[in-house]
Design an enzyme around this catalytic site. Structure first.
Site, PDB file in Angstrom:
ATOM      1  N   SER A 113       4.656   8.294  -1.306  1.00 51.11           N
ATOM      2  CA  SER A 113       5.663   7.986  -0.576  1.00 51.11           C
ATOM      3  C   SER A 113       7.249   9.244  -0.620  1.00 51.11           C
ATOM      4  O   SER A 113       7.226   9.458  -1.922  1.00 51.11           O
ATOM      5  CB  SER A 113       5.474   7.061  -1.081  1.00 51.11           C
ATOM      6  OG  SER A 113       4.461   5.770  -1.153  1.00 51.11           O
TER       7      SER A 113
HETATM    8  N1  SAH Z   1       1.296   6.217  -4.531  1.00 46.83           N
HETATM    9  C1  SAH Z   1       1.359   6.627  -3.626  1.00 46.83           C
HETATM   10  C2  SAH Z   1       1.196   6.680  -1.763  1.00 46.83           C
HETATM   11  C3  SAH Z   1      -0.053   6.797  -1.436  1.00 46.83           C
HETATM   12  S1  SAH Z   1      -0.609   6.782   0.308  1.00 46.83           S
HETATM   13  C4  SAH Z   1       2.522   8.101  -4.108  1.00 46.83           C
HETATM   14  O1  SAH Z   1       2.596   8.416  -5.355  1.00 46.83           O
HETATM   15  O2  SAH Z   1       2.972   8.801  -3.090  1.00 46.83           O
HETATM   16  C5  SAH Z   1      -1.493   4.839   0.134  1.00 46.83           C
HETATM   17  C6  SAH Z   1      -2.956   5.296  -0.209  1.00 46.83           C
HETATM   18  O3  SAH Z   1      -3.257   4.252  -0.126  1.00 46.83           O
HETATM   19  C7  SAH Z   1      -3.338   7.199   0.457  1.00 46.83           C
HETATM   20  O4  SAH Z   1      -4.166   7.760   0.010  1.00 46.83           O
HETATM   21  C8  SAH Z   1      -4.679   5.744   0.976  1.00 46.83           C
HETATM   22  O5  SAH Z   1      -6.108   6.460   1.760  1.00 46.83           O
HETATM   23  C9  SAH Z   1      -4.680   4.922   0.253  1.00 46.83           C
HETATM   24  N2  SAH Z   1      -4.896   3.180   0.380  1.00 46.83           N
HETATM   25  C10 SAH Z   1      -5.516   2.480   1.574  1.00 46.83           C
HETATM   26  N3  SAH Z   1      -5.745   1.398   1.697  1.00 46.83           N
HETATM   27  C11 SAH Z   1      -6.993   1.497   0.554  1.00 46.83           C
HETATM   28  C12 SAH Z   1      -7.802   0.408   0.253  1.00 46.83           C
HETATM   29  N4  SAH Z   1      -7.802  -0.274   0.269  1.00 46.83           N
HETATM   30  N5  SAH Z   1      -7.819   1.119  -1.687  1.00 46.83           N
HETATM   31  C13 SAH Z   1      -7.790   2.031  -2.362  1.00 46.83           C
HETATM   32  N6  SAH Z   1      -6.388   2.688  -1.424  1.00 46.83           N
HETATM   33  C14 SAH Z   1      -6.397   2.688  -0.398  1.00 46.83           C
END
Ligand code: SAH
Length: 230
Positions: free
Chosen positions: A77
């Site tokens: 993000s």
């Molecule tokens: N927190 C991260 C952002 C990652 S993007 C950062 O530090 O930048 C969001 C993430 O959510 C992705 O890796 C995706 O695989 C995950 N995601 C989507 N649906 C999900 C679910 N139902 N349970 C767990 N993770 C999920």
């Protein structure tokens, strides 16, 4: 903004400069300019090395205020979004240092690391195994004993570690899953992007009767919340 760069971090031949407080301070200034004022959050962003969470090839861009690809079609993000989400999550907490927080969507683990500097305990769940494992690698060197990584479908929450003072989501569903509301303490907060085509960052708290009261929203863009594991 994305063109070739002749100076600044993009021109650095190695990553030595990325470890410096100066580049990180620039990112923190940008996040502050965009409206994040909580010094606990800004201090945490000063210490977490974001370049360790992205591919080597992208490390020179790690301190730009932009999302970056982390593989598996997912992104780390934008720093402003990480800061704003955490700021909103802890705003209503009496003592964040004692708070138990669930993060849904570990991705590469960056936001989880920032959160772990701000609150008492973090449980972060990721549904893509390759990312879950990568986050574990990324986080090893940071030694954050109050951060626990879980592999699974976060739309069901993580009941084993509930109840939570706050739940933050990094992926957008079409509604807030009922499991999150169940696993939230009374008075606890959820900060989550909601919506399919147009998303809003929903801020809500759970009242005495167990109902979720929405208190704020801003337009955002997150990856989708998906069911099941991959
Ligand atoms: N927190 C991260 C952002 C990652 S993007 C950062 O530090 O930048 C969001 C993430 O959510 C992705 O890796 C995706 O695989 C995950 N995601 C989507 N649906 C999900 C679910 N139902 N349970 C767990 N993770 C999920």
């Amino acid at each position: 903004m994305n063109g070739p760069r002749t100076f600044g971090p993009g021109a650095m031949p190695d990553h030595a400069g990325l470890a410096s407080a100066k580049v990180r301070e620039r990112m923190v200034n940008r996040v502050r300019e965009l409206g994040v004022r909580d010094s606990r959050v800004l201090d945490a962003m000063r210490v977490v090395p974001r370049h360790l969470f992205v591919d080597e090839a992208l490390a020179s861009r790690a301190y730009e205020d932009t999302p970056l690809p982390i593989g598996q079609g997912q992104t780390i993000s934008q720093p402003y979004i990480v800061a704003r989400t955490i700021e909103l999550a802890i705003e209503g907490l009496r003592d964040p240092q004692k708070a138990n927080v669930l993060e849904v969507g570990t991705g590469c683990g960056y936001a989880a690391a920032v959160l772990a500097h701000v609150v008492g305990g973090v449980v972060s769940i990721e549904r893509v195994r390759a990312l879950h494992e990568r986050a574990r690698e990324n986080l090893r060197a940071l030694r954050l004993p109050n951060l626990r990584l879980v592999f699974g479908d976060g739309s069901r929450g993580v009941p084993q570690a509930a109840p939570y003072d706050a739940i933050v989501a990094a992926a957008a569903g079409d509604a807030i899953p009922p499991a999150w509301i169940e696993q939230l303490k009374t008075g606890g907060r959820i900060v989550a992007p909601v919506g399919v085509d147009e998303q809003q960052l929903v801020v809500a708290h759970k009242d005495e009767s167990g109902k979720l009261i929405r208190s704020g929203k801003e337009a955002v863009r997150f990856v989708p919340l998906r069911g099941g594991i991959a």
